[in-house]
Enzyme design. Sequence first.
Site, PDB file in Angstrom:
ATOM      1  CB  CYS A   1       2.921  -5.052   1.042  1.00 11.79           C
ATOM      2  SG  CYS A   1       2.558  -6.295   2.286  1.00 11.79           S
ATOM      3  CB  ALA A   2       4.276   0.905   0.695  1.00 13.23           C
TER       4      ALA A   2
ATOM      5  N   GLY B   1       5.953   2.417  -3.773  1.00 13.74           N
ATOM      6  CA  GLY B   1       4.976   3.453  -3.481  1.00 13.74           C
ATOM      7  C   GLY B   1       4.038   3.871  -4.587  1.00 13.74           C
ATOM      8  N   GLY B   2       3.907   3.095  -5.646  1.00 14.36           N
ATOM      9  CA  GLY B   2       2.990   3.478  -6.714  1.00 14.36           C
ATOM     10  C   GLY B   2       1.570   3.649  -6.230  1.00 14.36           C
ATOM     11  CE  LYS B   3      -1.799  -1.781  -6.189  1.00 14.52           C
ATOM     12  NZ  LYS B   3      -0.576  -2.248  -6.843  1.00 14.52           N
TER      13      LYS B   3
ATOM     14  CG  ASP C   1       7.764  -3.145   1.448  1.00 15.60           C
ATOM     15  OD1 ASP C   1       6.771  -3.277   0.699  1.00 15.60           O
ATOM     16  OD2 ASP C   1       8.705  -3.958   1.474  1.00 15.60           O
TER      17      ASP C   1
ATOM     18  CG  ASP D   1      -0.035  -4.469  -3.897  1.00 16.63           C
ATOM     19  OD1 ASP D   1      -0.388  -5.598  -4.284  1.00 16.63           O
ATOM     20  OD2 ASP D   1       0.556  -3.664  -4.638  1.00 16.63           O
TER      21      ASP D   1
ATOM     22  CB  CYS E   1      -0.658  -8.604  -9.210  1.00 18.85           C
ATOM     23  SG  CYS E   1       0.949  -8.941  -8.470  1.00 18.85           S
TER      24      CYS E   1
END
Length: 382
Positions: free
Chosen positions: A200-201, A204-206, A224, A270, A323
């Site tokens: 679940c990229a 791609g921030g993480k 993803d 995520d 989140c």
Amino acid sequence: MTPAARTQAAIELLDAIILAAREGGAAADTLIARYFAQRRYAGSKDRRAVRDLVYAAIRALGEVPASGRAALLALATDDAALAATFDGSSHGPAPIAAGEVPAAAGLHPRWLVDALAASGLDAVEQAALIDRAPLDVRLVDPAADLPDAAPISGLPHARRLPAGADVAALAGQAEVQDAGSQAVTLAAAAAPGMTVLDLCAGAGGKSLALAAQMAGKGRIIAADIDRARLSRLAPRAERAGVSIIETRLLDPGHERAALADVAADVVFVDAPCSGTGTWRRNPEARWRLTPQRLDRFVAAQRNVMGIGAACVRPGGALVYVVCSLLDAEGAAQVDAFLSAFPGWVAEPLSLPFGRARGSGLRLTPAHDGTDGFFVARLRAQC
């Protein structure tokens, strides 16, 4: 634009946002951008004033209002200057009629107030969910000097910028990323030479944050099902000088087959969620959430955790992040996983932010000054 015209514009935008919330349409930011793209006569001060009025109304109303006018009338109840703009002028709203009923003020939809309370969030915590969010970034080089940027304790790459800072000017130097998002990424404990799957990229921030933990050495598979979001990762990685990330587009329903070759030291999940922890940035999202939609998120989370678990090498770890502040998506979700996968255990976590919740940690805006998150680290014992 006159003050009355600004009020009318806010009413029109709120009508569109209310309709989108009911029918699953575009987000408020998108609708606002489209609205002003068609109204070039509106100056920057006009756009800012209208936007502020729209978001003030969204934050003030827990339940979806009947109309944009009812939403603005709720604000006008305690704001004489705003009430005066209902003047019937050519570009303004009609005068307020005797007995006209404004929308009812409130924090969140009633069912969500109850669900949040059941998840251990008191009135102070719930109110903080719709405060204005700060502007945080993750530096590519932690030694970089950004004027007026404040360091964030425990996160050497993180800085908090003044409201309204021009983030576009920081391309190649920093990525917009909430401090909470940066903190939960540390739960991966990624190290140089590891193989990491970022499931679940998204954009791609993480993945970029994980690459920094790995000092650019090892392998990151960013996967993803969303082609558009995933396509944004490659240019971001290039700007940041990151070369260890490979992207993998997944076909919904066939993820396990596409990842059958992966035996990762860490799988970072995520997961898709209700986003209750990000309402500071998207307050109208609480108008969109329903019990049925929450149930669908919970089912999707259980599915993706199972997919991720199959990709962890023996002795490796799965990091689960949402989140959301609802236990159904956090602590209860991990409990269900541990019951379904008896060969796994939850490991203790120590992060710069957060408090223990079930088998993981929970970050909240009121306590931590970050977006809201739940994170747990699960170890495959065999």
